[in-house]
Design an enzyme around this catalytic site. Structure first.
Site, PDB file in Angstrom:
ATOM      1  N   LEU A 158      49.693  29.025  53.327  1.00 44.87           N
ATOM      2  CA  LEU A 158      50.502  29.686  52.289  1.00 44.87           C
ATOM      3  C   LEU A 158      51.071  28.568  51.430  1.00 44.87           C
ATOM      4  CD1 LEU A 158      52.677  32.349  54.197  1.00 44.87           C
ATOM      5  CD2 LEU A 158      50.905  32.802  52.484  1.00 44.87           C
ATOM      6  N   ASP A 159      51.254  28.838  50.134  1.00 41.59           N
ATOM      7  CA  ASP A 159      51.873  27.825  49.262  1.00 41.59           C
ATOM      8  C   ASP A 159      53.285  27.507  49.752  1.00 41.59           C
ATOM      9  OD1 ASP A 159      49.637  28.000  47.711  1.00 41.59           O
ATOM     10  OD2 ASP A 159      50.548  29.348  46.231  1.00 41.59           O
TER      11      ASP A 159
END
Ligand code: URA
Length: 251
Positions: free
Chosen positions: A118-119
């Site tokens: 995930l960012d």
């Protein structure tokens, strides 16, 4: 073989699943024919059971014994879920930022890798494991494991976005068109997105194509059949249950 050589040997053999006869031949430095003979003679035990199947696939998680001699002790498998908070990097180490591993305190944490990222600005469900085969089956788009996200945008989402997400967006850098994605608009600036792939900044880039819409927040709450439990707070982790490990693909 020294213990270090032996570990190196096992690691290099197990980049992928390996056939049992190949493993025995390589480890005992005998021919594959002789390895198969050992199997026919019922001399080989895999995970406590006699094996005669030379094509049986084994991994470093299999315990293999021949005539009372252990050729390989099984490595213990680990499967974890973490509620990643915003600001934490989806990496195992980084010289500057705190990473997901910094939030985990199990003894085997150095052996873990991420099954999908995930960012840093995103939050939600992240899976970690030392089982490369399992993580590949979750991240390979061909396996069609769906990932579900909740998004909040800076502007109203047009109704036409649903069709655009379904049709896909051309990403010039990668030379691809994104696979059909589902967009469900729940409020003018809130929606759910379901993807079966995980390209770099994929959801942000898809929204940006809609007249430059930006995301205020992006939260993943499900990967296949594994849901982020409501009582797992940001920064907390737990081991997966046997059912969760077995059912990443089912909903
Ligand atoms: N898409 C993004 O843009 N960011 C994420 O973290 C996940 C999917």
């Amino acid at each position: 073989m020294t213990q270090v050589d032996c570990q190196h040997h096992i690691n290099s053999l197990f980049r992928h699943l390996l056939r049992l006869d190949h493993f025995i031949a390589k480890t005992l430095a005998i021919s594959e024919r002789d390895a198969r003979l050992r199997l026919i003679e019922k001399k080989v035990i895999v995970d406590g059971k006699i094996s005669t199947d030379h094509e049986q696939k084994i991994s470093r998680f299999s315990e293999i014994e021949i005539r009372g001699r252990v050729l390989q002790y099984a490595v213990q498998r680990h499967y974890l879920m973490l509620h990643k908070p915003v600001g934490i990097l989806s990496a195992t180490r980084d010289p500057i930022h705190r990473t997901v591993l910094d939030l985990i305190d199990c003894p085997a944490k150095e052996t873990l890798h991420l099954a999908g990222r995930l960012d840093r600005s995103s939050s939600g469900l992240v899976l970690l494991t030392n089982d490369g085969h399992w993580s590949e089956s979750l991240t390979d788009p061909e396996e069609k494991v769906s990932k579900h996200y909740l998004v909040e945008t800076d502007r109203q989402i047009p109704g036409s976005a649903v069709e655009r997400f379904r049709k896909g967006f051309a990403f010039q850098t990668e030379g691809i068109v994104t696979r059909p994605a589902t967009l469900e608009i729940h409020a003018p600036r809130r929606a759910c997105v379901t993807l079966e792939e995980g390209r770099y900044h994929q959801i942000k880039r898809m929204f940006h194509r809609l007249d430059g819409i930006r995301l205020i927040s992006l939260h993943r709450d499900r990967i296949g059949g594994i849901r982020l439990p409501e009582d797992l707070k940001p920064g907390q982790w737990r081991s997966l249950t046997e059912k969760e490990i077995q059912s990443p693909r089912s909903l």
